[in-house]
Design a protein around this motif. Structure first.
Motif: not given
Length: 235
Positions: A188-198
């Protein structure tokens, strides 16, 4: 797919514990499967847990790694990253990790990373001090001895003399502004920033649907790695 996860609540005397984890295996699923069954048991068996949770978690991680290495014939030569979270009475959160599986909380919609990504380049000095090396080949990520893309992990007996298995540990108070917690493997984190996920998770009331939505989005972004996710929503 070599991931395993935990998402459950248990009663321990007068206490309620939320137990959440992602175990991202490599070179087989025996080690993450073992972690799913044993790691939280080892954490909660430690007498210090109710007095010193950090010390208890630290010791349990090391003892679990020793047990994995001693059972090489049964578990193989593979390994696993880990991110674990223990929620005590809905008020105190203890998070620990090895490798690049990550825990992120949202406080008032702001993403806060609670874990440390154990990247070989970041811990190059420790690896080289132990006689290992970090490869940086064009088009590839940094790897310990040209093999493993993290500097800390459970198992991996062939690389263990150059790896660490002591976890990064952090705690936080769950206050009125804390709205969710998410744990996920690096797919997940390879393609998405923390804030995007939140931002994605906060729009979906049901936490299981939120986790599935995050995985679906990672696949749309062409993530090629294992993808596992747990979302916990606070009321």
């Amino acid at each position: 797919m070599e991931d395993y996860h935990v998402a459950t609540f248990v009663e321990k005397g007068e206490h309620e514990l939320g137990l959440f984890a992602i175990y991202d295996g490599h070179s087989g699923d025996c080690v993450p499967s073992y972690l799913q069954t044993h790691l939280f048991d080892n954490i909660l068996k430690e007498r210090e847990f109710w007095v010193d949770p950090k010390k208890s978690i630290f010791k349990a991680y090391l003892k679990t790694d020793e047990a994995i290495l001693s059972h090489e014939k049964g578990l193989g030569r593979g390994g696993s990253t880990a991110v674990t979270a223990v929620l005590v009475n809905g008020q105190r959160l203890w998070v620990a990790n090895l490798g690049d599986s990550r825990a992120v909380i949202s406080k008032g919609g702001k993403a806060i990373q609670l874990t440390t990504d154990h990247d070989p380049n970041t811990e190059r000095a420790s690896i080289e001090h132990k006689g290992g090396f970090v490869s940086n080949m064009p088009g590839d990520v940094p790897r310990v001895n040209g093999q493993l893309a993290v500097s800390r992990a459970f198992g991996d007996i062939s690389l263990k003399c150059h790896l660490r298995s002591d976890p990064a540990i952090q705690d936080t108070i769950v206050d009125a502004k804390t709205d969710l917690l998410m744990l996920a493997s690096d797919g997940l984190w390879k393609v998405m920033e923390n804030q995007e996920a939140v931002n994605i998770a906060r729009k979906i009331k049901d936490p299981q649907k939120a986790a599935k939505r995050l995985i679906s989005e990672a696949l749309k972004r062409d993530s090629k790695d294992d993808i596992s996710c747990v979302v916990v929503r606070f009321r």
